[in-house]
Write an enzyme that holds these catalytic residues in place. Structure first.
Site, PDB file in Angstrom:
ATOM      1  N   TYR A   9       1.293  -1.253   0.254  1.00 57.19           N
ATOM      2  CA  TYR A   9       0.368   0.307  -0.242  1.00 57.19           C
ATOM      3  C   TYR A   9       0.837   2.090   0.166  1.00 57.19           C
ATOM      4  O   TYR A   9       1.281   1.539   1.053  1.00 57.19           O
ATOM      5  CB  TYR A   9      -0.803  -0.067   1.275  1.00 57.19           C
ATOM      6  CG  TYR A   9      -2.374   0.866   1.281  1.00 57.19           C
ATOM      7  CD1 TYR A   9      -1.845   1.940   0.180  1.00 57.19           C
ATOM      8  CD2 TYR A   9      -2.854   1.248   2.287  1.00 57.19           C
ATOM      9  CE1 TYR A   9      -3.009   3.133   0.846  1.00 57.19           C
ATOM     10  CE2 TYR A   9      -4.151   2.416   2.567  1.00 57.19           C
ATOM     11  CZ  TYR A   9      -4.004   3.228   1.884  1.00 57.19           C
ATOM     12  OH  TYR A   9      -4.780   4.238   2.054  1.00 57.19           O
TER      13      TYR A   9
ATOM     14  N   LYS B 135      -1.635  -0.951  -3.880  1.00 58.18           N
ATOM     15  CA  LYS B 135      -2.685  -0.309  -4.034  1.00 58.18           C
ATOM     16  C   LYS B 135      -2.051   1.197  -3.846  1.00 58.18           C
ATOM     17  O   LYS B 135      -1.652   1.283  -2.875  1.00 58.18           O
ATOM     18  CB  LYS B 135      -3.705  -0.691  -2.507  1.00 58.18           C
ATOM     19  CG  LYS B 135      -4.480   0.572  -2.714  1.00 58.18           C
ATOM     20  CD  LYS B 135      -4.909   0.887  -1.058  1.00 58.18           C
ATOM     21  CE  LYS B 135      -6.374   1.882  -1.265  1.00 58.18           C
ATOM     22  NZ  LYS B 135      -6.544   1.247   0.330  1.00 58.18           N
TER      23      LYS B 135
END
Length: 298
Positions: free
Chosen positions: A139, A167
């Site tokens: 992320y 992400k």
């Protein structure tokens, strides 16, 4: 090797953590919300991420949420547990707890506040990836962590067999395309405002805050891009602009997503925990103005 869409899903929602008026986790709200997400076509649920108010959840609450979602989805969607912290030992522990709770995958945010070097980021991520047998989605959100994952760092981490996806909430689309071209990492757009350009550039799917409300529209958007029907995709993205602006461009995504879900009757309250505050009246008015047109599929 199992493909990323099977490991993580494609139409992921960064789920809010439903709470009662007193700030405790709402069991009924969780049940209702998961039913809502599944009905709307969500195939991946991120539990205890940023939108789930992870920094103010206890470990016991996070474990309860993961176990509750796992039991309810019963294989109908992937369950991705947020385990990232600024402490590598703590993240390793949370990863193992999530695996024991039945999570299908892990979401690992770049360590925040400490601002480690790129070598430190690599060491942190590898330690967590080695801690379980679960696939890992990195992320990258420098606006919150204070440090970005460089393209070279992502490329290096891609060599680990369990680090399979990113992400991306950095918003550097050229870098994303470059890393996708150089590695096998699957990209998931983590910026609702940019869902269409990321998908059109090769992203596997979305991790969406707005998807708490309209995961069905996101599913249609993903499908249109995969079919090469960019006209339909643009129309869908345009139809979502007012809601996306109301949720992502007012106070804060977690706050406004909860407000929308409470307004729709999916969760009992829009309660958030300090330092977050519930929506201001002017933000609620803006949200209420756009929800009626988006409550049902187009």
């Amino acid at each position: 090797m199992t493909t990323p869409d099977l490991l993580f899903g494609t139409n992921l929602v960064a789920m809010v953590s439903p709470m009662e008026a007193d700030g405790t986790i709402s069991a009924s709200g969780l049940t209702s919300l998961v039913d809502h997400l599944l009905t709307m076509g969500c195939d991946g649920i991120v539990v205890a991420g940023t939108t789930g108010e992870a920094p103010t959840l206890t470990e016991a609450e996070t474990d309860r949420l993961v176990r509750g979602v796992v039991a309810q989805v019963h294989g109908k969607a992937r369950v991705i547990a947020g385990v990232g912290t600024y402490d590598t030992r703590g993240s390793v522990h949370r990863a193992r707890v999530a695996e024991a709770a039945g999570a299908d995958a892990l979401l690992l945010v770049c360590p925040y506040y400490s601002k480690p070097t790129q070598a430190g980021i690599v060491a942190h991520c590898l330690a967590v990836a080695e801690a379980t047998n679960l696939p890992v989605m990195l992320y990258d959100i420098p606006g919150r962590t204070g440090v970005a994952m460089d393209a070279a760092t992502l490329t290096e981490l891609a060599a680990h067999p369990r680090i399979r996806a990113v992400k991306d909430a950095k918003g550097d689309l050229f870098e994303a395309m470059s890393v996708m071209a150089a590695t096998s990492l699957a990209y998931y757009c983590g910026i609702d405002e940019l869902n269409l350009p990321y998908l059109a550039s090769g992203a596997t799917g979305l991790v969406s805050v707005v998807g708490n409300v309209v995961a069905d529209r996101n599913a249609d958007l993903i499908g249109a891009v995969r079919r090469g029907d960019l006209g339909t995709a643009r129309a869908l993205q345009t139809s979502l602009l007012p809601l996306t602006a109301a949720i992502m461009r007012t106070s804060q995504g977690a706050i406004m997503a909860k407000a929308a879900l409470a307004e729709l009757g999916v969760i009992p309250h829009a309660t958030v925990r300090l330092p977050l505050l519930e929506s201001a009246p002017e933000h609620l008015a803006r949200l209420a103005a756009v929800l009626p047109a988006l409550a049902v599929p187009a």
